[in-house]
Design an enzyme around this catalytic site. Structure first.
Site, PDB file in Angstrom:
ATOM      1  N   HIS A  36       0.830  -1.215   0.000  1.00 44.21           N
ATOM      2  CA  HIS A  36       0.000   0.000   0.000  1.00 44.21           C
ATOM      3  C   HIS A  36       0.864   1.265   0.000  1.00 44.21           C
ATOM      4  O   HIS A  36       0.469   2.302   0.517  1.00 44.21           O
ATOM      5  CB  HIS A  36      -0.984  -0.011   1.178  1.00 44.21           C
ATOM      6  CG  HIS A  36      -2.089  -1.012   1.000  1.00 44.21           C
ATOM      7  ND1 HIS A  36      -3.309  -0.676   0.477  1.00 44.21           N
ATOM      8  CD2 HIS A  36      -2.123  -2.348   1.243  1.00 44.21           C
ATOM      9  CE1 HIS A  36      -4.068  -1.786   0.426  1.00 44.21           C
ATOM     10  NE2 HIS A  36      -3.357  -2.807   0.874  1.00 44.21           N
ATOM     11  N   THR A  37       2.036   1.133  -0.550  1.00 45.04           N
ATOM     12  CA  THR A  37       2.926   2.290  -0.675  1.00 45.04           C
ATOM     13  C   THR A  37       2.884   2.853  -2.095  1.00 45.04           C
ATOM     14  O   THR A  37       3.177   4.033  -2.288  1.00 45.04           O
ATOM     15  CB  THR A  37       4.385   1.877  -0.366  1.00 45.04           C
ATOM     16  OG1 THR A  37       4.638   0.637  -1.029  1.00 45.04           O
ATOM     17  CG2 THR A  37       4.601   1.705   1.128  1.00 45.04           C
ATOM     18  N   SER A 129      -0.983 -11.460  -9.471  1.00 47.17           N
ATOM     19  CA  SER A 129      -1.364 -10.443 -10.447  1.00 47.17           C
ATOM     20  C   SER A 129      -1.434 -10.987 -11.881  1.00 47.17           C
ATOM     21  O   SER A 129      -0.748 -10.498 -12.785  1.00 47.17           O
ATOM     22  CB  SER A 129      -0.442  -9.227 -10.383  1.00 47.17           C
ATOM     23  OG  SER A 129      -1.086  -8.149 -11.024  1.00 47.17           O
ATOM     24  N   SER A 130      -2.273 -11.962 -12.057  1.00 47.32           N
ATOM     25  CA  SER A 130      -2.450 -12.523 -13.397  1.00 47.32           C
ATOM     26  C   SER A 130      -3.023 -11.467 -14.336  1.00 47.32           C
ATOM     27  O   SER A 130      -2.769 -11.498 -15.543  1.00 47.32           O
ATOM     28  CB  SER A 130      -3.369 -13.744 -13.349  1.00 47.32           C
ATOM     29  OG  SER A 130      -4.551 -13.449 -12.655  1.00 47.32           O
ATOM     30  N   ASP A 175       2.435  -3.585 -10.404  1.00 50.61           N
ATOM     31  CA  ASP A 175       2.225  -4.880 -11.045  1.00 50.61           C
ATOM     32  C   ASP A 175       2.585  -4.855 -12.526  1.00 50.61           C
ATOM     33  O   ASP A 175       3.220  -5.769 -13.050  1.00 50.61           O
ATOM     34  CB  ASP A 175       0.765  -5.321 -10.856  1.00 50.61           C
ATOM     35  CG  ASP A 175       0.404  -5.408  -9.379  1.00 50.61           C
ATOM     36  OD1 ASP A 175       1.337  -5.432  -8.551  1.00 50.61           O
ATOM     37  OD2 ASP A 175      -0.796  -5.417  -9.060  1.00 50.61           O
ATOM     38  N   TYR A 224      -9.926  -1.526  -0.088  1.00 55.65           N
ATOM     39  CA  TYR A 224      -8.726  -0.923  -0.693  1.00 55.65           C
ATOM     40  C   TYR A 224      -8.933   0.588  -0.830  1.00 55.65           C
ATOM     41  O   TYR A 224      -8.076   1.393  -0.471  1.00 55.65           O
ATOM     42  CB  TYR A 224      -8.491  -1.575  -2.060  1.00 55.65           C
ATOM     43  CG  TYR A 224      -7.195  -1.216  -2.750  1.00 55.65           C
ATOM     44  CD1 TYR A 224      -6.031  -1.916  -2.487  1.00 55.65           C
ATOM     45  CD2 TYR A 224      -7.136  -0.189  -3.690  1.00 55.65           C
ATOM     46  CE1 TYR A 224      -4.842  -1.608  -3.135  1.00 55.65           C
ATOM     47  CE2 TYR A 224      -5.952   0.128  -4.351  1.00 55.65           C
ATOM     48  CZ  TYR A 224      -4.819  -0.589  -4.072  1.00 55.65           C
ATOM     49  OH  TYR A 224      -3.647  -0.274  -4.709  1.00 55.65           O
TER      50      TYR A 224
END
Ligand code: GLA
Length: 385
Positions: A36-37, A129-130, A175, A224
């Site tokens: 979460h950075t 992270s597909s 990602d 999120y």
């Protein structure tokens, strides 16, 4: 057994009745530190892994896109460049691809159409992270077929911009960047403020283990976004665009003026940024004791300050920590509220970790955890094998 290229080619021929021009692959990813950075313009330390999406592609002479995947091999999806009509349908995997071509069109770039067959061995919904790998494999294939000469970073930016703009998903850049830019056996320290990055060697005596808890986050988009808003509120309190420029001592001085939970959210981000940079240095020095400590602190910070862990994840962390002591590190990885932990451990301890997880986690929770042994892979590229 057919190779992945042969499988993608077979799906292509079966669907489109002709052979592809080429195959491109893009890897999934894990994150060693920095949770979460990214959307706080901070630091992240991901690595690409040995699970990948593969796209067999053939250039078309018109501006039609036709894509088939192995999860729905009997139907292909079709759209015209610049006319993606994303808002007209419910969420579908093809939106990740349509948003890429829509982002190209929005940037004033013109791509020819392509036929594409996609296969993947990335475990779905397991934190690899597909979706980013799918975007980057497709983006790399389109870039090559249309001779757009986009850099890997530009492909990653278009993928993220498309997702942001057309799918209303406000993810960070981590990602897509790691899938587009990774080097084998290396992690990537990314500064999400200016997208500067540097490769960091992962010591070759360490194993990367991902353990999925079998618990999936509920309402992840809402949770999120809530954390994102909380971070933004603190940044705005300081009159800044992001938490990147707030120091820990500055935050401390203002503790009494901030709601305690907002103070804690910001403390996680600020200390996590420092830990991520330290972890990169510790990796380079092969300092496992230091990595172990930093991962422990990171997990505590996510659990207590960012409140993004769950009991099952904490249990996995405890089980693994007990096995490895300071000869490895373990922490939650990904967006949290469920999902996976990542462990970096000396090779000799790998079997002990796997056995401990398989027996103790099941005994305590009745859930079978999924264990993935990963290696740090290279970025998206053409594949011929
Ligand atoms: C998700 C997002 C990333 C990042 C992580 C948390 O995986 O896609 O951009 O924010 O959560 O570190």
């Amino acid at each position: 057994m057919p190779s992945p290229v042969q499988r993608a080619t077979k799906l292509f021929v079966r669907t489109f009745g002709t052979s592809p021009d080429a195959c491109f692959q893009a890897p999934g990813r894990i994150n060693l530190m920095g949770e979460h950075t990214d959307y706080n313009e901070g630091f992240v330390l991901p690595a690409a892994v040995n699970f990948r999406v593969l796209a067999a592609v053939k250039r078309r002479e018109d501006d039609l896109f036709r894509v088939v995947t192995d999860i729905d091999a009997d139907n292909f999806v079709e759209w015209t460049f610049g006319k993606e009509a994303l808002e007209d349908t419910d969420f579908h995997w093809s939106h990740y691809l349509k948003s890429f071509t829509a982002a190209l069109a929005m940037s004033g770039l013109k791509s020819c159409g392509v036929d594409v067959a996609i296969i993947s061995d990335i475990p779905m919904e397991s934190g690899f992270s597909s979706s980013a790998a799918l975007q980057i494999a497709f983006g790399t294939a389109v870039n090559n077929s249309s001779q757009l000469f986009l850099s890997p970073l530009a492909i990653a930016q278009l993928a993220q911009r498309g997702e942001h703009h057309f799918m209303a998903r406000t993810c960070g850049m981590k990602d897509q960047m790691i899938s587009a830019l990774a080097e084998a056996d290396q992690a990537l320290l990314i500064d999400c403020l200016d997208l500067d990055y540097e490769s960091v060697t992962i010591p070759d005596n360490l194993s990367i283990i991902i353990v999925h808890s079998g618990k999936y986050a509920k309402d992840i988009q809402t949770k999120y976004q809530l954390r994102k808003d909380e971070c933004q509120q603190v940044a705005e309190y300081f009159g800044l665009e992001s938490l990147r420029h707030v120091s820990e001592s500055q935050l401390k001085q203002h503790r009494s003026q901030l709601d305690e939970h907002l103070y804690q959210r910001a403390r996680h981000v600020i200390t996590e940024n420092a830990r991520t940079q330290s972890a990169a240095r510790a990796l380079e020095q092969g300092n496992i004791k230091k990595i172990s400590k930093l991962m422990e602190q990171s997990h505590q910070s996510m659990r207590d300050d960012f409140e993004m862990s769950i009991p099952e994840i904490d249990l996995l962390v405890d089980i693994i920590k007990q096995q490895v002591g300071d000869r490895g590190g373990v922490r939650l990885t990904g967006s949290g509220f469920g999902g996976s932990v990542i462990a970096l451990v000396e090779h000799e301890l790998t079997d002990d970790v796997v056995t401990a997880v398989e027996t103790q986690y099941l005994a305590h929770t009745g859930i079978e955890a999924q264990v993935y042994l990963c290696s740090a892979a290279a970025a998206a590229a053409r594949v011929d094998e």
